[in-house]
Design a protein around this motif. Structure first.
Motif: not given
Length: 738
Positions: A369-373, A382-384, A389-394, A424-425
């Motif tokens: 994911a970091a490489w894609q960014l 939008p991917f980030a 959002g996934v982390v927040l919901v989890s 990633f961040a």
């Protein structure tokens, strides 16, 4: 001796060994005991003298008892042999005319003989036990001869022992297993399909570029610059050789920084073109493989996964983006999602399975994911936000269920998520710094809602294919003509994909609620892709544009169609998987239970239709050759004529020496560059020469064959007397040295 005496003697002789070997031996095994027949009436001692061993009938040897049991002397064959020896001695004594003994004497004689025979047997068994255990054969001992224990006939039907493989053979076997593994075959198939679907990209890779030679030239320069500067002076990464003397110029557009390792190989425009074309093909292959991996992880079958992969990578709307490598390079998105789902033991079809968790896969997903960014924020932003959002919901779900489920991820998986999320961040933050600097120094680089409205497609764009589509290009020519900017508004993901996804709403391996979630995702992303065309964007795009950091840098809402295509592919994968399962059920009802050729081909029809609809007629123009003068002239320099499109090939030509130059093309035009172009329209004159000297420019290169139809046409006829400027002709170019 009377008959009664003989009978009594024989009976006591038979009972002696039983007492000695049965009761007197504590380790005797009842399992080995054999019942003897009672002596027949009227039997005489003379009958025993005739060569028989007495009235005891001995069982045949079976070979099933181990040697230690027979040698123990309990009730085994050798104990019976001792009893027979005692009986024979008693009968021989009676037949030689000896006086009849009393019952006690006869019994004593028989007991002694039996004990002697038993001792001899035990000693023999003790001496031979080690040899018999090593040789794996027993002794029969029934007829006084030694023989090998017969082999078990049933061993012929048992499995053959595993052969002992040498190291080379083990290596060959491991390589063979790797070559036939599903993921190896999927990667090879994705690569072969990419070569075929992008042909003739690799036909003349050092001379042509797909679609046009403007934006692709810029991106070919980006890969070359990142590789060159990271090897020579990494601290100057963001201050490129173009847009002189602007700082942070490498962040004027998406950088494709993730391709920097490829940029370290080769030098010059030819190698830059070759590198670009190879990465163009590999980007399609990675998109196919990534979407396939995601569909398979979520629970789709192989053919269903292939439909999702091909539909995602070769959707007709992406053909209009063939000149934008940072949009084509989207395979890291589904691949990262697949790895993260695999690491957390989750799939759409089977739900959460804790035993399938794997911290390594989760961490690898964050790295991908970091490489894609790093390839660009155009689709990476939008991917980030999706991952955030996934982390927040989890986190919210864990907080709500923490009393029922303790440590739902496990310590190792939690650490992998924590470290991977931090990586990633950190990558996102470091990459964002130059763009915030650019936004601060160049306010005109910010997008406006008016510009967003210009690029927002109407609903008809979802059913209109670009001109590069082999199937629908000519048929949709009229529909494209009414679109304000059709290169960014022809958003057809494929009519076959639409049909398969619609079928997946009613016939699928996904649960009903999952189908509804996927459908909701499709509708939401389509609304976002319409930008301000969906009720003015007040409830969709505009809030994101105004409140999410960085979102105001995205000027083309239609690229949100990438997410729509992925979700449609997953719906289609569920339908195709269910269809293949039904075909297997029908095949099982056949006699013999084997699918016929038509049934096997039927499962490939959806995949074939998706691939055919994604075929293209993308042009591959020849890139203008590098002028020889650019290999000799030093910088800082200015190449005339200059414009957004004309400067992009000039950037590519600078990859031999990377001289500092004023030229450059990006998503916006810096004010300083616009002033240079305006000031040099009258070049060479005193004002323009003085302006360039103050800017730091030392040489001006004028390309004769590009002057026609530009504001600089006719400049070569102007004199340079009194300006302190020398003029030199080098091939088709003229060099003014300031």
């Amino acid at each position: 001796m009377t008959t009664e005496q003989s009978d009594a003697t024989g009976g006591r002789a038979d009972s002696g060994p039983q007492a000695a070997s049965g009761d007197g031996a504590p380790d005797a095994k009842p399992k080995a005991t054999r019942r003897r027949k009672a002596p027949k009436k009227g039997a005489t001692a003379g009958g025993a003298t005739s060569g028989e061993t007495g009235p005891t009938e001995r069982p045949p040897a079976t070979g099933d008892e181990p040697p230690s049991t027979a040698g123990a002397g309990g009730n085994g064959d050798r104990a019976e042999s001792g009893a027979a020896a005692g009986t024979t001695a008693t009968a021989a004594a009676g037949s030689s005319g000896m006086a009849a003994r009393t019952d006690a004497d006869a019994a004593g004689t028989a007991d002694a003989a039996a004990i002697d025979g038993q001792v001899a047997t035990d000693k023999s068994a003790t001496d031979k036990s080690a040899t018999e255990s090593q040789a794996g054969a027993g002794r029969t001992g029934d007829d006084g001869t030694d023989g090998e224990k017969p082999a078990d006939p049933w061993t012929a039907f048992g499995p053959a022992p595993d052969p002992v493989l040498t190291r080379p053979r083990r290596a060959v076997r491991a390589v063979g297993r790797f070559l036939v593994h599903e993921w190896t075959l999927a990667a090879v198939a994705s690569l072969v399909l990419a070569v075929l679907m992008t042909w003739p990209t690799l036909r003349y890779p050092r001379y042509t570029l797909p679609q046009d030679y403007w934006d692709p030239s810029l991106q070919a320069w980006q890969m070359a610059w990142s590789g060159h500067i990271l090897l020579t002076d990494p601290a100057q990464l963001w201050t490129s050789n173009t847009f002189f003397p602007e700082p942070w110029s490498f962040a004027f557009s998406d950088t494709l920084l993730g391709y920097a390792p490829a940029g370290m190989i080769g030098a010059g425009p030819g190698d830059a073109l070759l590198r670009y074309n190879i990465m163009f093909v590999l980007a399609h292959a990675l998109a196919t493989f990534g979407a396939y991996a995601l569909a398979r992880q979520l629970g789709a079958g192989r053919i269903g996964g292939a439909v999702a992969g091909a539909g995602y990578a070769y959707a007709p709307w992406l053909l209009a983006q063939a000149g934008h490598l940072h949009i084509i390079s989207n395979g890291g998105i589904p691949l990262a999602l697949a790895m993260l789902a695999r690491g957390h033991g989750w799939s759409l079809r089977h739900g959460y399975r804790p035993r399938r968790r794997h911290a390594g896969w989760a961490f690898a997903g964050w790295l991908v994911a970091a490489w894609q960014l790093s390839l660009g924020f155009g689709i990476g932003l939008p991917f980030a936000y999706l991952l955030a959002g996934v982390v927040l919901v989890s986190a919210i779900l864990w907080f709500m269920r923490r009393r029922r489920v303790k440590r739902p991820f496990g310590r190792r998986l939690f650490l992998a998520d924590l470290l991977g999320g931090l990586v990633f961040a950190a990558v996102g933050a470091l990459l964002a710094v130059p763009y915030f600097k650019v936004a601060e120094l160049h306010p005109n680089a910010a997008r406006t809602l008016g510009e967003i409205q210009l690029y927002s497609p109407p609903a008809s764009g979802f059913f209109t294919a670009p001109a590069e589509s082999r199937i629908w290009g000519e048929l949709h020519e009229g529909a494209r003509a009414v679109l304000p900017w059709h290169p960014e508004m022809t958003l057809l993901p494929g009519f076959v994909l639409y049909a398969l996804a619609a079928g997946g709403l009613f016939f699928s391996v996904w649960r009903v609620r999952h189908r509804l979630f996927l459908l909701a995702g499709v509708l939401v992303t389509m609304a976002l892709a319409m930008g301000t065309r969906f009720f003015g964007g007040r409830f969709t795009y505009v809030p994101l544009f105004e409140h999410l950091p960085g979102w105001n840098g995205l000027r083309t809402p239609g690229r949100m169609m990438l997410w729509t295509t992925l979700l449609l592919g997953l719906l289609a994968a569920g339908a195709v998987t269910a269809f293949c399962a039904r075909v297997r059920e029908l095949a099982a009802e056949r006699v013999p239970a084997w699918p016929g050729p038509w049934l096997r081909l039927a499962t490939l029809v959806p995949l074939l239709l998706v691939v055919v609809e994604g075929s293209n007629v993308t042009p591959h123009p020849v890139v203008p050759r590098q002028p020889a003068v650019l290999r000799t002239v030093d910088g800082p320099m200015l190449v005339l004529p200059s414009s957004q499109n004309l400067d992009q090939p000039v950037m590519l030509w600078s990859t031999d020496r990377f001289q500092p130059m004023v030229n450059g093309g990006s998503g916006f035009t810096p004010n300083a560059q616009a002033q240079v172009r305006e000031a040099t329209v009258s070049f060479p004159d005193f004002g323009s020469v003085d302006y360039l000297r103050k800017l730091g420019v030392k040489n001006v290169v004028v390309l004769r064959d590009r002057l026609g139809g530009t504001p600089w046409e006719g400049m070569l006829d102007r004199p340079v007397d009194g300006l302190g400027v020398t003029r030199e002709e080098v091939g088709d170019a003229v060099v003014y040295r300031l």
